[in-house]
Scaffold this active site. Structure first.
Site, short mmCIF file in Angstrom:
data_model
loop_
_atom_site.label_atom_id
_atom_site.label_comp_id
_atom_site.label_asym_id
_atom_site.label_seq_id
_atom_site.Cartn_x
_atom_site.Cartn_y
_atom_site.Cartn_z
N LYS A 63 0.97 -1.09 0.48
CA LYS A 63 0.08 0.32 -0.11
C LYS A 63 0.92 0.90 -0.03
O LYS A 63 0.62 2.08 -0.79
CB LYS A 63 -0.59 0.45 0.83
CG LYS A 63 -1.64 -0.95 1.07
CD LYS A 63 -2.88 -1.27 3.01
CE LYS A 63 -4.10 -1.95 2.30
NZ LYS A 63 -4.57 -2.52 4.21
N GLN A 72 -5.47 -1.97 10.10
CA GLN A 72 -4.63 -3.19 9.01
C GLN A 72 -5.73 -4.16 10.17
O GLN A 72 -5.07 -4.42 11.69
CB GLN A 72 -3.41 -3.60 9.01
CG GLN A 72 -3.41 -4.66 7.78
CD GLN A 72 -3.86 -4.76 6.72
OE1 GLN A 72 -3.93 -3.38 6.39
NE2 GLN A 72 -4.14 -5.44 6.36
N ASP A 83 -11.23 2.16 3.41
CA ASP A 83 -11.45 0.38 3.33
C ASP A 83 -12.76 -0.11 3.56
O ASP A 83 -13.19 -1.20 2.75
CB ASP A 83 -11.07 -0.03 5.01
CG ASP A 83 -9.41 -0.82 4.85
OD1 ASP A 83 -9.33 -1.20 3.84
OD2 ASP A 83 -9.06 -1.26 5.44
#
Length: 291
Positions: free
Chosen positions: A52, A96, A119
């Site tokens: 990312k 995460q 997300d």
């Protein structure tokens, strides 16, 4: 059989985003800023976050990484989320997953500002997506939709079978493909561990999306001639043929199924790169809405 090349498609998306970032900067605007919060040292999470950050650099985004050890308290992590929610320099951020067992993933997800939830996991974004309203859509389903769109695969009136009902892939995928949109307007069947006559249902699919996380689950005898097969599975299996000692394996037996399919995604190089590209799409959208 035509390969659905997620790697090449993601590259095109990155180029488009990079051009847009350059235009923003020429217009006196700052570059979008994505922050990743990483707890612990899970190998998969480490790799994904590293990718990312690399993606952000490629398109001209600012990226930041906040690290915590496994023993970070839930309270401390929630304070971090609150700080990022209120930081005007941050356009979007991700925490995460998975998190250590002593931290509630639900609490952390609910604490994230929906306007920075790139997300797409916050219930507000999920609800708006369900109603066909503007929302941040979770990265993997959005990436699949983008892949279908860019390869001009017809979904209207088609029968889509989704294997898996997770909140991250299977469930949102089924909703997106049934919406009045393009791609969309499909008839969708969601299958899971309690589904009976699974083979017979799969054989009815014009588009089969395998999101089980069960390597080599889908065999040729489960796929009808001319179907579109999208493999979301990415299970690490030991391998003595790679430097890393493992190989990413999909839910589909590719060599068996590919000759029967009209379109099929490889693993790796199919859905994975599109998931990463989708996070960039969401971050750019968040930045533009804030600016």
């Amino acid at each position: 059989m035509q390969l659905l090349d997620g790697k090449a498609t993601a590259r095109s998306i990155k180029d488009e985003i990079a051009d847009e970032v350059q235009l923003m900067k020429k217009g006196g605007l700052r570059e979008p800023h994505l922050v990743a919060v990483l707890v612990g040292h899970d190998g998969g999470s480490e790799s994904y976050v590293a990718y990312k950050i690399k993606d952000c650099e490629e398109v001209g985004f600012k990226s930041s990484l906040i690290r915590y050890e496994d023993d970070v308290t839930e309270e401390e992590l929630l304070k971090c989320v609150d700080k990022l929610n209120n930081d005007p320099d941050v356009d979007g951020f991700i925490v995460q997953l998975p998190l250590p067992k002593h931290i509630s993933e639900e609490k952390v997800t609910l604490a994230i500002d929906p306007a920075k939830d790139v997300d797409g996991f916050h219930p507000q974004n999920v609800g708006q997506m369900t109603m066909g309203l503007p929302a941040f859509v979770s990265a993997t389903p959005q990436g699949i939709m983008e892949l279908i769109k860019r390869y001009n695969i017809e979904t209207s009136g088609k029968h889509v079978v989704v294997l898996g009902r997770s909140n991250i892939v299977g469930r949102p995928m089924s909703i997106l493909l049934s919406l009045k949109s393009n791609p969309g307007n499909a008839t969708v069947t969601v299958c899971h561990s309690r589904t009976r006559n699974l083979k017979e249902i799969c054989l009815q699919a014009d588009i089969l999306i395998a999101a089980l996380g069960s390597p080599h689950f889908v065999t040729a005898e489960m796929v009808k001639e001319g179907a579109v097969v999208i493999d979301v599975g990415t299970t690490r299996l030991p391998s003595d043929k790679t430097k890393s000692g493992f190989k990413l394996t999909g839910d589909v037996v590719f060599d068996e199924v590919a000759p029967k399919a009209a379109y099929i995604t490889p693993v790796p190089g199919g859905v994975g790169p599109m998931t990463r590209a989708s996070l960039l799409i969401n971050t750019l959208k968040a930045a533009k809405s804030r600016m």
